[in-house]
Write a protein that holds these residues in place. Sequence first.
Motif, PDB file in Angstrom:
ATOM      1  N   ALA A 295     -33.123 -66.721  41.624  1.00 27.42           N
ATOM      2  CA  ALA A 295     -32.968 -66.936  40.186  1.00 27.42           C
ATOM      3  C   ALA A 295     -31.917 -66.011  39.580  1.00 27.42           C
ATOM      4  O   ALA A 295     -31.159 -66.416  38.689  1.00 27.42           O
ATOM      5  CB  ALA A 295     -34.309 -66.729  39.484  1.00 27.42           C
ATOM      6  N   ALA A 296     -31.865 -64.761  40.044  1.00 24.39           N
ATOM      7  CA  ALA A 296     -30.877 -63.812  39.513  1.00 24.39           C
ATOM      8  C   ALA A 296     -29.461 -64.341  39.713  1.00 24.39           C
ATOM      9  O   ALA A 296     -28.601 -64.227  38.828  1.00 24.39           O
ATOM     10  CB  ALA A 296     -31.045 -62.458  40.192  1.00 24.39           C
ATOM     11  N   ILE A 297     -29.213 -64.944  40.863  1.00 21.53           N
ATOM     12  CA  ILE A 297     -27.885 -65.477  41.177  1.00 21.53           C
ATOM     13  C   ILE A 297     -27.591 -66.715  40.334  1.00 21.53           C
ATOM     14  O   ILE A 297     -26.527 -66.825  39.711  1.00 21.53           O
ATOM     15  CB  ILE A 297     -27.793 -65.807  42.682  1.00 21.53           C
ATOM     16  CG1 ILE A 297     -27.877 -64.531  43.509  1.00 21.53           C
ATOM     17  CG2 ILE A 297     -26.509 -66.567  42.994  1.00 21.53           C
ATOM     18  CD1 ILE A 297     -28.083 -64.766  44.997  1.00 21.53           C
ATOM     19  N   CYS A 298     -28.541 -67.660  40.300  1.00 24.76           N
ATOM     20  CA  CYS A 298     -28.327 -68.912  39.570  1.00 24.76           C
ATOM     21  C   CYS A 298     -28.153 -68.675  38.078  1.00 24.76           C
ATOM     22  O   CYS A 298     -27.310 -69.316  37.426  1.00 24.76           O
ATOM     23  CB  CYS A 298     -29.494 -69.867  39.823  1.00 24.76           C
ATOM     24  SG  CYS A 298     -29.674 -70.397  41.553  1.00 24.76           S
ATOM     25  N   ASP A 299     -28.935 -67.752  37.524  1.00 23.24           N
ATOM     26  CA  ASP A 299     -28.871 -67.444  36.099  1.00 23.24           C
ATOM     27  C   ASP A 299     -27.506 -66.880  35.715  1.00 23.24           C
ATOM     28  O   ASP A 299     -26.874 -67.332  34.747  1.00 23.24           O
ATOM     29  CB  ASP A 299     -29.979 -66.446  35.753  1.00 23.24           C
ATOM     30  CG  ASP A 299     -29.935 -66.002  34.300  1.00 23.24           C
ATOM     31  OD1 ASP A 299     -30.201 -66.834  33.418  1.00 23.24           O
ATOM     32  OD2 ASP A 299     -29.624 -64.814  34.044  1.00 23.24           O
ATOM     33  N   VAL A 300     -27.021 -65.918  36.470  1.00 20.76           N
ATOM     34  CA  VAL A 300     -25.741 -65.285  36.144  1.00 20.76           C
ATOM     35  C   VAL A 300     -24.586 -66.272  36.338  1.00 20.76           C
ATOM     36  O   VAL A 300     -23.673 -66.348  35.499  1.00 20.76           O
ATOM     37  CB  VAL A 300     -25.524 -64.023  36.998  1.00 20.76           C
ATOM     38  CG1 VAL A 300     -24.093 -63.513  36.852  1.00 20.76           C
ATOM     39  CG2 VAL A 300     -26.508 -62.933  36.599  1.00 20.76           C
ATOM     40  N   TYR A 301     -24.616 -67.034  37.425  1.00 20.54           N
ATOM     41  CA  TYR A 301     -23.521 -67.977  37.682  1.00 20.54           C
ATOM     42  C   TYR A 301     -23.366 -68.967  36.538  1.00 20.54           C
ATOM     43  O   TYR A 301     -22.251 -69.201  36.052  1.00 20.54           O
ATOM     44  CB  TYR A 301     -23.767 -68.727  38.992  1.00 20.54           C
ATOM     45  CG  TYR A 301     -22.750 -69.825  39.235  1.00 20.54           C
ATOM     46  CD1 TYR A 301     -21.473 -69.526  39.713  1.00 20.54           C
ATOM     47  CD2 TYR A 301     -23.058 -71.152  38.969  1.00 20.54           C
ATOM     48  CE1 TYR A 301     -20.532 -70.526  39.914  1.00 20.54           C
ATOM     49  CE2 TYR A 301     -22.129 -72.161  39.175  1.00 20.54           C
ATOM     50  CZ  TYR A 301     -20.869 -71.844  39.652  1.00 20.54           C
ATOM     51  OH  TYR A 301     -19.939 -72.840  39.845  1.00 20.54           O
ATOM     52  N   ASP A 302     -24.473 -69.567  36.096  1.00 21.03           N
ATOM     53  CA  ASP A 302     -24.348 -70.533  35.004  1.00 21.03           C
ATOM     54  C   ASP A 302     -23.914 -69.854  33.718  1.00 21.03           C
ATOM     55  O   ASP A 302     -23.135 -70.419  32.943  1.00 21.03           O
ATOM     56  CB  ASP A 302     -25.666 -71.268  34.777  1.00 21.03           C
ATOM     57  CG  ASP A 302     -25.518 -72.340  33.719  1.00 21.03           C
ATOM     58  OD1 ASP A 302     -24.804 -73.336  33.972  1.00 21.03           O
ATOM     59  OD2 ASP A 302     -26.070 -72.172  32.608  1.00 21.03           O
ATOM     60  N   ALA A 303     -24.391 -68.631  33.491  1.00 19.32           N
ATOM     61  CA  ALA A 303     -24.040 -67.922  32.257  1.00 19.32           C
ATOM     62  C   ALA A 303     -22.543 -67.663  32.151  1.00 19.32           C
ATOM     63  O   ALA A 303     -21.935 -67.896  31.112  1.00 19.32           O
ATOM     64  CB  ALA A 303     -24.813 -66.612  32.174  1.00 19.32           C
ATOM     65  N   ILE A 304     -21.935 -67.207  33.241  1.00 19.23           N
ATOM     66  CA  ILE A 304     -20.524 -66.815  33.147  1.00 19.23           C
ATOM     67  C   ILE A 304     -19.570 -67.995  33.354  1.00 19.23           C
ATOM     68  O   ILE A 304     -18.360 -67.850  33.160  1.00 19.23           O
ATOM     69  CB  ILE A 304     -20.173 -65.665  34.120  1.00 19.23           C
ATOM     70  CG1 ILE A 304     -20.363 -66.072  35.574  1.00 19.23           C
ATOM     71  CG2 ILE A 304     -21.007 -64.444  33.795  1.00 19.23           C
ATOM     72  CD1 ILE A 304     -20.005 -64.969  36.562  1.00 19.23           C
ATOM     73  N   THR A 305     -20.099 -69.162  33.736  1.00 17.06           N
ATOM     74  CA  THR A 305     -19.243 -70.363  33.820  1.00 17.06           C
ATOM     75  C   THR A 305     -19.458 -71.282  32.624  1.00 17.06           C
ATOM     76  O   THR A 305     -18.934 -72.393  32.588  1.00 17.06           O
ATOM     77  CB  THR A 305     -19.513 -71.154  35.113  1.00 17.06           C
ATOM     78  OG1 THR A 305     -20.905 -71.506  35.193  1.00 17.06           O
ATOM     79  CG2 THR A 305     -19.113 -70.364  36.338  1.00 17.06           C
ATOM     80  N   SER A 306     -20.216 -70.832  31.619  1.00 13.04           N
ATOM     81  CA  SER A 306     -20.537 -71.652  30.445  1.00 13.04           C
ATOM     82  C   SER A 306     -19.858 -71.108  29.196  1.00 13.04           C
ATOM     83  O   SER A 306     -19.618 -69.908  29.072  1.00 13.04           O
ATOM     84  CB  SER A 306     -22.053 -71.685  30.207  1.00 13.04           C
ATOM     85  OG  SER A 306     -22.740 -72.239  31.307  1.00 13.04           O
ATOM     86  N   LEU A 320     -17.571 -66.763  41.146  1.00  8.91           N
ATOM     87  CA  LEU A 320     -18.116 -66.353  42.431  1.00  8.91           C
ATOM     88  C   LEU A 320     -17.420 -65.097  42.949  1.00  8.91           C
ATOM     89  O   LEU A 320     -18.060 -64.224  43.539  1.00  8.91           O
ATOM     90  CB  LEU A 320     -18.003 -67.492  43.443  1.00  8.91           C
ATOM     91  CG  LEU A 320     -18.887 -68.708  43.142  1.00  8.91           C
ATOM     92  CD1 LEU A 320     -18.555 -69.851  44.097  1.00  8.91           C
ATOM     93  CD2 LEU A 320     -20.360 -68.357  43.237  1.00  8.91           C
ATOM     94  N   ALA A 321     -16.109 -65.008  42.728  1.00  5.85           N
ATOM     95  CA  ALA A 321     -15.383 -63.808  43.136  1.00  5.85           C
ATOM     96  C   ALA A 321     -15.872 -62.587  42.352  1.00  5.85           C
ATOM     97  O   ALA A 321     -16.050 -61.495  42.903  1.00  5.85           O
ATOM     98  CB  ALA A 321     -13.882 -64.004  42.931  1.00  5.85           C
ATOM     99  N   LYS A 322     -16.101 -62.768  41.045  1.00  2.00           N
ATOM    100  CA  LYS A 322     -16.594 -61.669  40.216  1.00  2.00           C
ATOM    101  C   LYS A 322     -17.982 -61.234  40.676  1.00  2.00           C
ATOM    102  O   LYS A 322     -18.255 -60.039  40.840  1.00  2.00           O
ATOM    103  CB  LYS A 322     -16.646 -62.119  38.754  1.00  2.00           C
ATOM    104  CG  LYS A 322     -17.215 -61.101  37.782  1.00  2.00           C
ATOM    105  CD  LYS A 322     -16.302 -59.929  37.564  1.00  2.00           C
ATOM    106  CE  LYS A 322     -15.086 -60.307  36.782  1.00  2.00           C
ATOM    107  NZ  LYS A 322     -14.251 -59.132  36.448  1.00  2.00           N
ATOM    108  N   MET A 323     -18.868 -62.202  40.911  1.00  2.00           N
ATOM    109  CA  MET A 323     -20.226 -61.884  41.346  1.00  2.00           C
ATOM    110  C   MET A 323     -20.225 -61.211  42.712  1.00  2.00           C
ATOM    111  O   MET A 323     -21.012 -60.300  42.970  1.00  2.00           O
ATOM    112  CB  MET A 323     -21.064 -63.162  41.375  1.00  2.00           C
ATOM    113  CG  MET A 323     -21.322 -63.752  40.002  1.00  2.00           C
ATOM    114  SD  MET A 323     -22.064 -65.407  40.065  1.00  2.00           S
ATOM    115  CE  MET A 323     -23.703 -65.020  40.703  1.00  2.00           C
TER     116      MET A 323
END
Length: 428
Positions: A295-306, A320-323
């Motif tokens: 969940a930590a990964i999915c939450d951050v990915y959607d947040a920073i691509t939105s 993904l590079a930033k994460m």
Amino acid sequence: MLHKIPTDQLEIGMFVHSMEGSWFSHPFWRSRFMLTKTWQLEKMIASETTMVTIDDSLGKGPSLPEPPIEPLPGDAPAEAAEDAGAHPAMMRRSRSMSQDIELPLFTRLSPRERAAEVRKASGAIKRSRAAVMNLFADARMGNAIKSEKMAPLVEQISRSVTIDPTIILNIARLKTKDEYTYLHSVAVCALMVNLARKMGMAESMMQEVGMAGLLHDVGKTSIPDDILSKPGKLDDMEWITVRNHPQRGYDILSASEGVGNIALEVCLRHHEKMDGSGYPGGIPADSLSVYTRMAAICDVYDAITSQRSYNTPMSASQALAKMQSWSGHFDKLIFRDFVDSLGILPVGTLLRLDRNELGVVIGESPSNYAAPIVRCFFTLTGNREIELRDMDMGRSKSRKILAIEDPEDWGWSDWPDYSRQLLAKDTN
């Protein structure tokens, strides 16, 4: 709970807590990690390590019940030093990944079939948005959450992900800043299901993690709209309010009937980090379950691509590079599965190609966002650097990506600096 089992009883999905024997004989540089790949399992079984301690609170338990044991004190030992005199690519550890890279298994749809799936996915997104809005409204009014009403939506999202995750994930990304609060939950649901699918979880478990994604941010109903939509930096009191939303969400879900333990845990812990610097509890990695890590990964990915009121969205590969660059934030093995599940490779990823070549991802193909542009820089035939050559894998039909590689497995401990040099060079 910890269990000690023979190495040959290990299975995909188990979390390795520690390994017996001298650390010189251990097949991996760290002793605590999730088994998510066949090659990891094969490497463990083939090693000199005969007994392993697993933690069933963070992963799959033993097939045959074993008596629990006390946790072992101390951290895992540091990795053995490599021969500094050899070329980095000559120092690669033994690894049984010789097959082609595991890209997402999308259903091959005809243009007409794909258009029909797009319409179905769009309908599922609209229904999910309305349902999440009603769910959040109930939470604001102090009413109990009725999670059973959300189950059909999770099933629809799961079906779309199974057919082709790019369809529903692309639609979910096209949310305005005003829709973000609601569609973020829908997007995290789809991302969680897609990641669970990549990790080989059972269908019933995919439904549970999808529900956890849909409910994970219900605590944001306790945050005033002027804070949620504030375009500038939050002050100290506003930040305290935001940091309270996981606990508030957990309290709301705990007071509701039919909410599973996975959804409760994900709601409370999705902002925790592997290094213990997250919130609300500052929980260390050893206490974070596989579902929380997902969940930590999915939450951050959607947040920073939105698109949100206070940021400009990143592209998929930029995100993904930033994460990937954030130390101590995510579980590295699950993040690698996440990248694989999307079929999008972050800039700076090391790849092994056919024709005995290594390359680094430098961007996304303009013809296919899920395919990378790769800069070839090294040949394994003679173990030497070669003239830089860029390939658009979205257009190339004759070349293959064989594996995503860990630079440290090839001896590049300074990979971030080295890859930046490769990306900065002019190939013209």
